[in-house]
Enzyme design. Sequence first.
Site, PDB file in Angstrom:
ATOM      1  N   LEU A 134       0.825  -1.205   0.000  1.00 42.94           N
ATOM      2  CA  LEU A 134       0.000   0.000   0.000  1.00 42.94           C
ATOM      3  C   LEU A 134       0.861   1.257   0.000  1.00 42.94           C
ATOM      4  CD1 LEU A 134      -2.741   1.459   0.262  1.00 42.94           C
ATOM      5  CD2 LEU A 134      -2.565   1.175   2.743  1.00 42.94           C
ATOM      6  N   GLU A 136       3.592   4.182  -0.376  1.00 42.87           N
ATOM      7  CA  GLU A 136       4.525   4.701  -1.366  1.00 42.87           C
ATOM      8  C   GLU A 136       5.314   5.830  -0.726  1.00 42.87           C
ATOM      9  OE1 GLU A 136       2.321   5.770  -4.855  1.00 42.87           O
ATOM     10  OE2 GLU A 136       1.437   3.761  -5.082  1.00 42.87           O
ATOM     11  N   GLN A 344      16.832   1.698  31.501  1.00 38.97           N
ATOM     12  CA  GLN A 344      17.183   2.522  32.664  1.00 38.97           C
ATOM     13  C   GLN A 344      17.472   1.636  33.879  1.00 38.97           C
ATOM     14  OE1 GLN A 344      17.440   5.663  31.953  1.00 38.97           O
ATOM     15  NE2 GLN A 344      18.046   6.467  33.937  1.00 38.97           N
ATOM     16  N   ILE A 345      16.704   0.587  34.048  1.00 38.05           N
ATOM     17  CA  ILE A 345      16.930  -0.316  35.172  1.00 38.05           C
ATOM     18  C   ILE A 345      18.253  -1.064  35.017  1.00 38.05           C
ATOM     19  CG2 ILE A 345      16.072  -2.448  36.257  1.00 38.05           C
ATOM     20  CD1 ILE A 345      13.219  -1.348  35.712  1.00 38.05           C
ATOM     21  N   GLY A 347      20.783   0.141  33.586  1.00 44.04           N
ATOM     22  CA  GLY A 347      21.872   1.111  33.658  1.00 44.04           C
ATOM     23  C   GLY A 347      22.772   1.018  32.431  1.00 44.04           C
ATOM     24  N   GLU A 371       1.437   0.333   9.960  1.00 44.26           N
ATOM     25  CA  GLU A 371       0.001   0.002   9.976  1.00 44.26           C
ATOM     26  C   GLU A 371      -0.814   1.097  10.662  1.00 44.26           C
ATOM     27  OE1 GLU A 371      -1.421  -3.935  10.361  1.00 44.26           O
ATOM     28  OE2 GLU A 371       0.471  -4.830   9.716  1.00 44.26           O
TER      29      GLU A 371
END
Length: 390
Positions: A134, A136, A344-345, A347, A371
């Site tokens: 679909l 372009e 972030q956890i 690090g 989509e």
Amino acid sequence: MTSTLPAPGMSFALNDEQRMIVQHVREYVRAEIAPKAAAYDRSGDYPHEQLRGLAELGLLGATVPEEWDGAGLDSVTYALCLEEIAAADASVAVIVSVQNGLPEQMILRYGTDEQRHRYLRPLAAGRHIGAFCLTESSAGSDAASLRLSAARDGDHWVLNGTKAWITSGGQADTYLVMARTSGPGARGISCFIVENGAAGLSFGRPEEKLGLHASHTTTVTFEDVRVPHANMVGEEGQGLIVALASLDAGRIGIAMQALGIARAALEHATRYAAEREQFGKPLREFEGVSFKIARMAARIESARLMALKAAWLKDQGQPYSKEASIAKLLASEAAVDCARDAIQIFGGNGYSREYPVERLYRDAKVTEIYEGTSEIQQLVISRAVFAELT
């Protein structure tokens, strides 16, 4: 305004057969797909092996009726299976999602029996891969402005132009192509089935993308490609109707892909927070970490419920366009936010390719784009809300 209460009888409780199917898929993808995801991300190889394995499970034609060689799954079960695939490897999941949600549904709903025999059967059985053409370069969100042309020549149509950002371009066997057969606007667009190998059909090199490296995305160029009139899907001028109707199902698929990414990010972050110590105690004991985990879990659960509601409505034969758009909007935002919080956890380790969360972050972003961008989803949702005014 129409009530937003749950529909009567709506339940997502799985029966024993559904539970067994989802569990089997979970075990399979964790053993066969997840361990290879990082290697495929680095190599960019198309995942033929993984797709063959999923085809054997019936997941390349998950919701296609058995009479057309599909697995005949309900939409809720398929959605949960797709989440499992995405949690293992989002590249594989998007190929599966496109196949099930777009070319197969378009042929199933709008195709002739001859088209179903010739094209849907091998797609549903996993012998062929399908692609949806679909977009372009100058027609993305504004799909009605596409320029690829189709001119009638006797019992054939001659296609000229180029499509962009096509998932499985060059790898797919069957292409569902939207082309302009008459004047400007949506009513001038028709849908055609084009086979790989057709004279004049060519493909660009796979795009070098931020993420989803194993899912090849290319341009598809048509130079005097002759397509039999018998390969038109639906009536002339109904191509955009065919495409947009199928996009609703595709958006549920992308929502579940996004949820799989988000869930994988949560699982990795939770394990890391339980094992990693700083200042003499596990990271999980710091509110700055545990609160992130809590919000990740809340966002995933909320988005999953919306996606399952859309899938349930689809199974009931009820309208679900608004719900599908809400699900995609919430799930794609959850994927990006959860993957970012996981980094972030982790690090500094989260920024390293030695750990999986940086790949999840790269894979997540595009779920807010393809989509239908998040902005388009909000447009669909807001129009539905205004239409419900009483």
